[in-house]
Design an enzyme around this catalytic site. Structure first.
Site, PDB file in Angstrom:
ATOM      1  NE  ARG A   1      -3.352  -2.348   2.762  1.00  0.00           N
ATOM      2  CZ  ARG A   1      -2.937  -3.346   3.553  1.00  0.00           C
ATOM      3  NH1 ARG A   1      -1.681  -3.524   4.110  1.00  0.00           N
ATOM      4  NH2 ARG A   1      -3.712  -4.496   3.692  1.00  0.00           N
TER       5      ARG A   1
ATOM      6  CG  HIS B   1      -5.712  -9.104   1.729  1.00  0.00           C
ATOM      7  ND1 HIS B   1      -5.915  -9.357   0.471  1.00  0.00           N
ATOM      8  CD2 HIS B   1      -5.778  -7.718   1.574  1.00  0.00           C
ATOM      9  CE1 HIS B   1      -6.061  -8.379  -0.268  1.00  0.00           C
ATOM     10  NE2 HIS B   1      -5.838  -7.318   0.295  1.00  0.00           N
TER      11      HIS B   1
END
Length: 337
Positions: free
Chosen positions: A156, A287
């Site tokens: 990210r 995740h």
């Protein structure tokens, strides 16, 4: 005297920020979601000012009406689900604190979010974007290192902005990342990303770094920010967005709907289409749930067909041969030998 919902909201946000169960971005999103919910309650239901709202104004039917309101305003299913998730978390917090006897959001069901396939760059587009960078300048070396890193690791942009020099292990080819909820993970890096990072550290970063004002001042080298802006400060998330947008335009690609997260989507999609398993991709992306990673399974059918074709002993039999009967006689589909 009853506390106002605004006061309780601040307590709620402090709790989830301190507990580190949610990322900084999620805490900010929850604050905005609750502000919208409070504005709806005050203006469209209770007929009072936002600052006058109290816990007794939280009723199941009002939360349901909020969901209906969002749907009528054409919010996407995923956005509505997140708004309601913020309201439910806030109500659970008030119930735990004994501010409310019962959770008013307990019986409010989530709106099913539609699955939208993420936009991805093709491999050729990624190569084009990186090829237009002028790597003869310190900023160009930095920009190439950032884009190679984003595509090679799927990080990210917030994770990239927080990287320090010591977070890259060049001998093993890994980057150590602190992700959501301060969870750490190790993600492998490709040779092109490592080469770009090495080039930036040798010929780019030293020219951007501020010179120390006195002997012994500053952080140890390994704790210094990896990516610097032209003033020598840590590069921000917003700057990384601008950098990618600039090179997308230079590469002649329509920037509509594209962002640094598109490189993250491309990383996952290209890994899966190349044969990586879903669990490994989940771990690299950071995740918490494999359900989040499953949005990338749109590439699976083609790969599964190829795996079947390469592995199954009867997969490459010619269709005509597959219909051939014993002794050279042909079977007719639906008929007798």
């Amino acid at each position: 005297m009853a506390y106002s919902l605004l006061q309780l909201k601040e307590d709620f946000l402090v709790e989830i920020a301190v507990s580190k169960t949610q990322s900084h971005n999620t805490v900010q999103a929850y604050a905005q979601d609750l502000d919208q919910f409070f504005s709806f309650l005050a203006g469209k239901v209770c007929g009072k000012q936002v600052e006058d709202l109290i816990p007794a104004d939280l009723k199941p039917e009002y939360i349901r009406r909020f969901a209906v309101y969002l749907a009528k305003e054409d919010y996407k299913g995923a956005t509505i689900s997140r708004r309601l998730s913020a309201v439910r978390s806030f109500c659970r917090f008030l119930t735990r604190r004994d501010v409310l006897d019962e959770d008013p959001a307990k019986g409010v069901s989530s709106r099913k979010a539609h699955s939208y396939l993420p936009k991805v760059f093709s491999k050729e587009e990624v190569a084009r974007i990186i090829s237009v960078i002028d790597t003869s300048t310190p900023l160009g070396k930095r920009d190439r290192a950032i884009l190679e890193l984003l595509y090679s690791s799927g990080l990210r942009i917030g994770e990239v902005a927080k990287l320090n020099i010591g977070d890259i292990d060049y001998s093993l080819g890994f980057v150590q990342v602190t992700g959501k909820g301060d969870k750490e993970r190790f993600v492998p890096l490709g040779s092109m990303a490592l080469d770009a990072l090495g080039d930036y550290l040798d010929g780019g970063r030293p020219l951007l770094e501020k010179k120390p004002q006195g002997e012994g001042q500053g952080f140890p080298v390994m704790r210094k920010p990896l990516f610097l802006n032209r003033l020598g400060d840590r590069l921000s998330d917003r700057s990384i967005r601008r950098i990618l947008h600039k090179y997308i335009l230079l590469a002649g690609i329509d920037p509509q709907g594209l962002s640094p997260h598109t490189l993250r989507h491309s990383f996952a999609t290209h890994l899966l289409s190349g044969g990586a398993d879903l669990r490994s991709v989940q771990e690299m992306l950071g995740h918490a749930s494999i359900k989040t990673t499953q949005i990338y399974t749109h590439v699976m059918p083609d790969r599964l067909r190829q795996v079947y074709k390469n592995a199954h002993p009867r997969a490459q039999v010619n269709q005509q041969d597959s219909l051939a009967g014993v002794g050279g006689k042909d079977f007719e589909r639906g008929g007798k030998q």
